[in-house]
Structure formats: C-alpha cells, structure tokens
Scaffold this active site. Sequence first.
Site, PDB file in Angstrom:
ATOM      1  N   CYS A 141     -28.010  17.071  -2.352  1.00  0.00           N
ATOM      2  CA  CYS A 141     -28.507  18.263  -2.000  1.00  0.00           C
ATOM      3  C   CYS A 141     -28.796  18.866  -0.389  1.00  0.00           C
ATOM      4  O   CYS A 141     -28.829  20.095  -0.374  1.00  0.00           O
ATOM      5  CB  CYS A 141     -29.851  18.595  -2.626  1.00  0.00           C
ATOM      6  SG  CYS A 141     -30.004  18.202  -4.303  1.00  0.00           S
ATOM      7  N   HIS A 173     -33.836  24.637   0.160  1.00  0.00           N
ATOM      8  CA  HIS A 173     -33.078  24.406  -1.017  1.00  0.00           C
ATOM      9  C   HIS A 173     -33.966  24.433  -2.327  1.00  0.00           C
ATOM     10  O   HIS A 173     -35.441  24.524  -2.050  1.00  0.00           O
ATOM     11  CB  HIS A 173     -32.855  22.692  -0.904  1.00  0.00           C
ATOM     12  CG  HIS A 173     -32.545  22.099  -2.128  1.00  0.00           C
ATOM     13  ND1 HIS A 173     -31.426  22.627  -2.912  1.00  0.00           N
ATOM     14  CD2 HIS A 173     -33.012  20.844  -2.471  1.00  0.00           C
ATOM     15  CE1 HIS A 173     -31.460  21.550  -3.874  1.00  0.00           C
ATOM     16  NE2 HIS A 173     -32.238  20.662  -3.650  1.00  0.00           N
ATOM     17  N   ASN A 218     -31.412  24.132  -9.717  1.00  0.00           N
ATOM     18  CA  ASN A 218     -31.423  23.370  -8.480  1.00  0.00           C
ATOM     19  C   ASN A 218     -29.895  23.397  -8.423  1.00  0.00           C
ATOM     20  O   ASN A 218     -29.430  22.382  -9.388  1.00  0.00           O
ATOM     21  CB  ASN A 218     -32.085  21.958  -8.811  1.00  0.00           C
ATOM     22  CG  ASN A 218     -31.707  21.057  -7.415  1.00  0.00           C
ATOM     23  OD1 ASN A 218     -30.742  21.316  -6.746  1.00  0.00           O
ATOM     24  ND2 ASN A 218     -32.460  20.134  -7.400  1.00  0.00           N
TER      25      ASN A 218
HETATM   26  O1  UT7 Z   1     -33.047  18.215  -5.129  1.00  0.00           O
HETATM   27  C1  UT7 Z   1     -33.247  16.993  -4.941  1.00  0.00           C
HETATM   28  C2  UT7 Z   1     -34.766  16.956  -4.590  1.00  0.00           C
HETATM   29  N1  UT7 Z   1     -35.677  17.106  -5.836  1.00  0.00           N
HETATM   30  C3  UT7 Z   1     -36.855  17.345  -5.673  1.00  0.00           C
HETATM   31  O2  UT7 Z   1     -37.202  17.713  -4.516  1.00  0.00           O
HETATM   32  C4  UT7 Z   1     -37.683  17.509  -7.047  1.00  0.00           C
HETATM   33  C5  UT7 Z   1     -39.065  17.012  -6.963  1.00  0.00           C
HETATM   34  N2  UT7 Z   1     -39.547  16.981  -8.052  1.00  0.00           N
HETATM   35  C6  UT7 Z   1     -40.199  17.857  -8.834  1.00  0.00           C
HETATM   36  O3  UT7 Z   1     -39.707  19.043  -8.709  1.00  0.00           O
HETATM   37  C7  UT7 Z   1     -41.125  17.489  -9.944  1.00  0.00           C
HETATM   38  O4  UT7 Z   1     -41.617  16.331  -9.821  1.00  0.00           O
HETATM   39  C8  UT7 Z   1     -40.544  17.818 -11.328  1.00  0.00           C
HETATM   40  C9  UT7 Z   1     -40.309  19.316 -11.759  1.00  0.00           C
HETATM   41  C10 UT7 Z   1     -39.400  17.013 -11.496  1.00  0.00           C
HETATM   42  C11 UT7 Z   1     -41.502  17.180 -12.294  1.00  0.00           C
HETATM   43  O5  UT7 Z   1     -42.716  17.705 -12.395  1.00  0.00           O
HETATM   44  P1  UT7 Z   1     -44.149  16.972 -12.042  1.00  0.00           P
HETATM   45  O6  UT7 Z   1     -45.367  17.882 -11.854  1.00  0.00           O
HETATM   46  O7  UT7 Z   1     -44.000  15.877 -11.035  1.00  0.00           O
HETATM   47  O8  UT7 Z   1     -44.184  16.303 -13.369  1.00  0.00           O
HETATM   48  P2  UT7 Z   1     -44.273  14.537 -14.026  1.00  0.00           P
HETATM   49  O9  UT7 Z   1     -42.921  14.305 -13.774  1.00  0.00           O
HETATM   50  O10 UT7 Z   1     -45.546  14.145 -12.999  1.00  0.00           O
HETATM   51  O11 UT7 Z   1     -44.509  14.790 -15.387  1.00  0.00           O
HETATM   52  C12 UT7 Z   1     -45.946  15.286 -15.995  1.00  0.00           C
HETATM   53  C13 UT7 Z   1     -45.778  15.320 -17.361  1.00  0.00           C
HETATM   54  C14 UT7 Z   1     -45.310  14.098 -17.945  1.00  0.00           C
HETATM   55  O12 UT7 Z   1     -46.147  13.977 -19.293  1.00  0.00           O
HETATM   56  P3  UT7 Z   1     -47.484  12.878 -19.267  1.00  0.00           P
HETATM   57  O13 UT7 Z   1     -47.265  11.485 -19.045  1.00  0.00           O
HETATM   58  O14 UT7 Z   1     -48.600  13.543 -18.310  1.00  0.00           O
HETATM   59  O15 UT7 Z   1     -48.202  13.306 -20.701  1.00  0.00           O
HETATM   60  C15 UT7 Z   1     -43.921  14.310 -18.331  1.00  0.00           C
HETATM   61  O16 UT7 Z   1     -43.337  13.482 -19.533  1.00  0.00           O
HETATM   62  O17 UT7 Z   1     -44.856  16.470 -17.974  1.00  0.00           O
HETATM   63  C16 UT7 Z   1     -43.891  15.866 -18.933  1.00  0.00           C
HETATM   64  N3  UT7 Z   1     -42.678  16.471 -18.696  1.00  0.00           N
HETATM   65  C17 UT7 Z   1     -42.365  17.640 -19.405  1.00  0.00           C
HETATM   66  N4  UT7 Z   1     -43.017  18.313 -20.298  1.00  0.00           N
HETATM   67  C18 UT7 Z   1     -42.377  19.214 -20.942  1.00  0.00           C
HETATM   68  C19 UT7 Z   1     -41.734  16.025 -17.862  1.00  0.00           C
HETATM   69  N5  UT7 Z   1     -40.903  16.853 -18.157  1.00  0.00           N
HETATM   70  C20 UT7 Z   1     -41.066  17.926 -18.939  1.00  0.00           C
HETATM   71  C21 UT7 Z   1     -40.586  19.011 -19.692  1.00  0.00           C
HETATM   72  N6  UT7 Z   1     -41.111  19.651 -20.393  1.00  0.00           N
HETATM   73  N7  UT7 Z   1     -39.078  19.500 -19.052  1.00  0.00           N
END
Ligand code: UT7
Length: 320
Positions: A115, A247, A277
Amino acid sequence: MRYSRILGTGSYLPEKTLSNADLEKMVDTNDEWITQRTGIKSRHIRSESDTTVSMGTEAAKKALEVAGIDKNKIGMVILSTSSPDRLYPCAAAEIQANLGLNNTCCPGFDLNAACSGFIYALSVADQFIRSGFLDYVLVIGSESITKMADWTDRATCILLGDGAGAVVLGADTEPGILSTHLHADGSYGGLITHTGDLYDKTVPPSYFKMHGNEVFKIAVTKLGDVIDEALAANNLKKQDINWLVPHQANLRIIQATAKKLEISLEQVILTIAGQGNTASASVPLALDAGIRDGRIKRGDMVFLEAFSAGLAWGAAVVKY
Ligand code: UT7
C-alpha cells in the site's frame, strides 16, 4: 533549484460496488461493526474486464489530459502495484503501449511496496526529475487487490477495494515535491502476507492475510514518527500543512494521524467510506478526488502518507 511538480492527476474506479449490507449476506459481519472499526461503507469491485493494466491506463489517460503536455514527452512510466495481472510483461510496459508511449520507447517498470507503493514510486520519480535525468514522469498506482480476498474471512474481505490513480510529474524551478521519506522494517513481515505459493500449483489458492490489531498499533506510531521527520526536514510547522492525503486503510488510523498533525478532519481527503482500502491506489485516488473537487488548490501544502505490508511506510510533502 530543480523540483518535480504535479501537472495532472486522474483516477479510475470499477462500476460495480459492494456495500456493507451486501457483505452481511456473505460473512458473519454487520454494517455497524465495519463502519465503527474501519469507516468503510462500500467499495468498488473489479469486473472481469477491469485489470490492473486497464484501470491504470484509464487513470493515466485522465492525468495526461489534465497535464496538457505532449504525451511523447513522458520519459518514464512507474506503476506501483501489489496485484499485477501477471508477472510478465510488467504492467507498466503494457500501460506504456496502451497509451501509445511506445513510440518513444520510454522505460517503464512495476514497483511493489504494497500500500506504500505509490509514495515509493513518487519518490523514485522525484529523484529522476530532480537529478535532471528526466523532465516528465508518469506515476500510477493500480490495484485489483480484491482478487486476493478470501471472501470467507470476515477480518479481511470487508477491507479491500479496487481502483487506480495516476499523477504526471514535470520538472520546474518552483516546488513541487519538497521531500519524500521512505521506511521499511521487514522483521514485521509476517503481519501482512499473501499466503500460499505463486509457483507451486499443488498448494491451495493464496489470499491476503493480516494481523490487523498489531498492524494498527505500529501504523499509528510509525506514521506519527514520519510526520515529525518530514516536517523537520523541511523546517515546517504543523500549521503549514493545508491538507492530509492519507492511505485509506482505517478511519481510526487516519484520525490518529490527523491528530498528530493537529489538522481537523475537514482538512483530510477521505475516500475510505466509498472505496475501502485500495492498497497503493488509495493515495493517488484521494489526491485526485481532492484536486478535482477544488479543495486542494495551487500553492497548498499537502502531506501524503501510507503504511503497509513489508512492513513499509512513507510520506511526501508536496506544494501543489
Ligand atoms: O493497508 C495496509 C495496512 N493496514 C492497516 O493499517 C490495517 C490496520 N488494522 C485495522 O484496520 C484493524 O485492525 C481492523 C479493521 C483490520 C480490525 O479492527 P480491530 O478493531 O483491530 O478488530 P480485531 O481484529 O481486534 O477484532 C475485534 C473483534 C474480534 O472478535 P473477538 O475476538 O473480540 O470476539 C473479531 O473476531 O471483532 C471481530 N471481527 C469482526 N466482527 C464483525 C473481526 N472482523 C469482523 C467483522 N465483523 N468483519
């Protein structure tokens, strides 16, 4: 002094869109989660006829139109992509031929820094222009990244979108690109990967995978650091920056970056809600959006940044 200036920008987005409501029917997710955690509401998804080459070609045509220069003056085509249609020929060479630049046989190559690729490509182009080696360079970011989406993995498939953006740079005695700042730390390489093996036909299809939470924290820190570095390099104050063109990976990362820059969200070009993204296409897509709708004006100071797989990150300070 010799600088590279932005002469024209262009973009292309596939017609088909995929909303959060559509995704609710595909994986266990919901609009509220996606909106709150990412800021994404919808994204453009390529059709069979939208390729990295075709989208890059269309974005480049628009950038060349605005630049208003004889296209035969283009001395180099740099395409940033992490989702080429194939390995050979390189997509930049195909785009060069599509644009009819093959008459001048100008060099063209693909650059992959995920990216962050567009910031890297802009920096490479800037070096060629500043050094006096070239007068005009076409820089494109084009991604058909959704072809590596795992549509059963709710953690990643909701993030991605396709599209392309392009910029024509030309030499000038006035700035221009003031500076570019590139970084990578490969020891974090496992945090964002493309699984599988491109060459081993016996392994299952490969997908985009990410440890999002860990990436998020590193992104906020490293983007904060690169802001300090870029401002110091140009002896600029935060108040000197008129626009942030980030980005578009996550609205919360963008908010943290804006806070660090002490800039209001009204001064941030946001495309994330409608595009998601789009990897290395996201910065030139946002830049083109801000310029075309008249928000970014000639003379404005613009801060471009990206963070990505690699891990790689970078920034550019540009006087438009
Ligand atoms: O472009 C390259 C660079 N990329 C980035 O900079 C991306 C950086 N990261 C992010 O944008 C975020 O970490 C994400 C949007 C990918 C994820 O958000 P988060 O707040 O970090 O969520 P998480 O991965 O910690 O997941 C929290 C919870 C989990 O459930 P539990 O374990 O708390 O029960 C996941 O299983 O949210 C759950 N989850 C979802 N729930 C509903 C993960 N994806 C989803 C979803 N819908 N799509």
